[in-house]
Design a protein around this motif. Structure first.
Motif, short mmCIF file in Angstrom:
data_model
loop_
_atom_site.label_atom_id
_atom_site.label_comp_id
_atom_site.label_asym_id
_atom_site.label_seq_id
_atom_site.Cartn_x
_atom_site.Cartn_y
_atom_site.Cartn_z
N LYS A 217 -54.63 -31.49 -3.99
CA LYS A 217 -55.56 -31.38 -2.86
C LYS A 217 -56.55 -30.23 -3.08
O LYS A 217 -57.73 -30.33 -2.73
N ARG A 247 -44.09 -39.66 -5.90
CA ARG A 247 -45.29 -39.02 -5.35
C ARG A 247 -45.36 -39.19 -3.82
O ARG A 247 -45.59 -38.24 -3.09
N ALA A 251 -44.87 -36.24 -1.02
CA ALA A 251 -45.95 -35.97 -0.04
C ALA A 251 -45.38 -35.95 1.37
O ALA A 251 -45.74 -35.11 2.20
N GLU A 252 -44.44 -36.87 1.66
CA GLU A 252 -43.83 -36.91 2.99
C GLU A 252 -42.94 -35.69 3.22
O GLU A 252 -42.93 -35.08 4.29
N GLU A 254 -43.26 -32.77 1.75
CA GLU A 254 -44.11 -31.58 1.85
C GLU A 254 -44.71 -31.46 3.25
O GLU A 254 -44.85 -30.37 3.80
N GLN A 255 -45.05 -32.60 3.86
CA GLN A 255 -45.61 -32.59 5.21
C GLN A 255 -44.58 -32.10 6.23
O GLN A 255 -44.87 -31.29 7.09
N LYS A 261 -42.67 -28.75 -2.83
CA LYS A 261 -43.13 -28.88 -4.23
C LYS A 261 -42.98 -27.55 -4.97
O LYS A 261 -42.55 -27.52 -6.12
N ASN B 29 -50.36 -39.75 6.47
CA ASN B 29 -49.83 -38.43 6.13
C ASN B 29 -50.99 -37.47 5.87
O ASN B 29 -51.72 -37.63 4.90
N PRO B 30 -51.17 -36.46 6.72
CA PRO B 30 -52.31 -35.54 6.54
C PRO B 30 -52.32 -34.87 5.17
O PRO B 30 -53.38 -34.51 4.66
N ALA B 31 -51.14 -34.72 4.55
CA ALA B 31 -51.06 -34.06 3.25
C ALA B 31 -51.69 -34.91 2.15
O ALA B 31 -51.95 -34.43 1.06
N SER B 32 -51.97 -36.18 2.45
CA SER B 32 -52.50 -37.08 1.43
C SER B 32 -54.01 -37.26 1.50
O SER B 32 -54.56 -38.12 0.81
N PHE B 33 -54.66 -36.47 2.37
CA PHE B 33 -56.11 -36.64 2.54
C PHE B 33 -56.84 -35.29 2.58
O PHE B 33 -56.28 -34.28 2.99
#
Lengths: 307, 63
Positions: A217, A247, A251-252, A254-255, A261, B29-33
């Motif tokens: 990101k 991946r 991502a889920e 980490e949110q 990570k 998922n906000p972490a993906s954008f």
């Protein structure tokens, strides 16, 4: 792309301008200018702390033309313009993926030209007398695994051809955390402990990953802010890999659990430091092509059915 | 507000809230954008109101 006025609370922690990012680890907000500076300094410190570049090095940069390698070339170019202790040669590997590679190759050519960096394109067709589309057509094989093996070999061949002393790749922190988890899930301790940064004299060319301290990101944000982001197509084979599942899962996590990570990376580092003796694999020279291999016939020759 | 999704489709939402919450409400998922608000990159916890335009950039793998 500029920063936005978004309310009194969204201010750069260093200068008070509108923030573009909230750093994952420290939660500090930074404006465009301070984020670009912070990201570059983090990468430069990583290069210095791990002695990735030595005077006289000729570094081959794997330049796919995608986001990671674009950021890598920009940062290495900037780093070496100050220190002038090594030189860069960019190499694009054309795997022969129809409808995907054409655009990214063009982006790579344009970037290298803009920065004035020596650039070469090598193809699977030229090196292996076949390409990825042909290899995987109609077969039940994992394209990403095949591609990874052949790309690594292609970069080694390119390094020898263009006189490079090191190979730099654009792996980011997300890639590295995914690899840690994948190796755990596969029970592959030797790969988890592997250190390819120093190479093996006479065998492997050292590989460096300067961007492994930046989240994916952060890399896209960096490119957007520097106006180098291009909305390129995603590889059509990307959905076939186990990496994609890992991946999404990471991502889920980490949110819901920020820092996951980073914890995986810390785990790998601690594990490496705590083991006085690393698990060693046995090395052979492939009996077909002569390249260094963990088995009598290397993965490339097995894939290409040369045995 | 007007939300432009990565596939260029558009969603109109008539409320003000942190963008992070809006995305979670849409099952994203906000972490993906990366979030671009009115043409500028912003952290995903920034709020957006009725008149704002939000563009989402996917963090795609590879490169």
């Amino acid at each position: 792309m500029s920063a936005s006025g978004t309310g009194s609370e969204n201010k750069c922690g260093l200068c008070g301008k509108p923030a573009v990012i909230r750093l994952s680890n420290s939660k500090i907000r930074l404006c465009s200018g301070h984020f670009i500076e912070e990201a570059e300094n983090r990468v430069y410190a990583h290069i210095r702390n791990n002695e990735m570049i030595s005077p006289g090095d000729r570094i081959l940069v794997g330049l796919s033309g995608g986001k990671d390698s674009t950021a890598l070339l920009l940062m290495l170019h900037s780093y070496l313009s100050d220190f002038k202790e090594a030189e860069l040669v960019a190499v694009t590997v054309d795997e022969g993926i129809s409808g995907y590679r054409e655009e990214t190759v063009e982006a790579a050519v344009n970037l290298a030209s803009e920065l004035g960096i020596e650039h070469h394109i090598i193809s699977f067709d030229e090196i292996f007398d076949t390409n990825l589309d042909k290899i995987v057509a109609g077969k039940d094989v994992r394209a990403c695994s095949v591609c990874g093996v052949l790309r690594r070999r292609a970069l080694i061949i390119a390094a020898k051809r263009f006189g490079a002393t090191k190979i730099a790749t654009g792996h980011n922190l997300d890639d590295e955390a995914q690899s840690v988890l994948m190796n755990l899930l596969r029970g592959d301790l030797p790969t988890l402990m592997q250190d390819t940064s120093s190479g093996y004299p006479g065998y492997f060319i050292p590989r460096i990953k300067p961007l492994s301290v930046l989240f994916e990101k952060e890399i896209i944000t960096y490119l957007l802010l520097r106006d180098f982001y291009r909305d390129l197509p995603e590889c059509p084979y990307a959905g076939t890999a186990m990496r994609l599942e890992v991946r999404i899962m990471l991502a889920e996590l980490e949110q819901r659990h920020p820092g996951t990570k980073g914890h995986l990376m810390k785990f790998q580092e601690t594990l490496k430091q705590s083991c006085s003796e690393k698990p060693k694999g046995k090395f052979y020279n492939c009996r077909i092509c002569g390249e260094i291999s963990s088995s009598e016939v290397c993965q490339v020759c097995r894939l290409l059915k040369h045995e | 507000m007007r939300i432009i999704l990565p596939d260029k489709s558009i969603k109109n939402i008539s409320s003000s809230a942190p963008i992070e919450e809006i995305l979670l409400g849409l099952g994203l998922n906000p972490a993906s954008f990366i979030v671009v608000k009115n043409g500028s990159v912003v952290p995903e916890d920034v709020s957006a109101g009725e008149d704002d335009e939000i563009k989402l950039i996917t963090i795609s793998h590879g490169g």
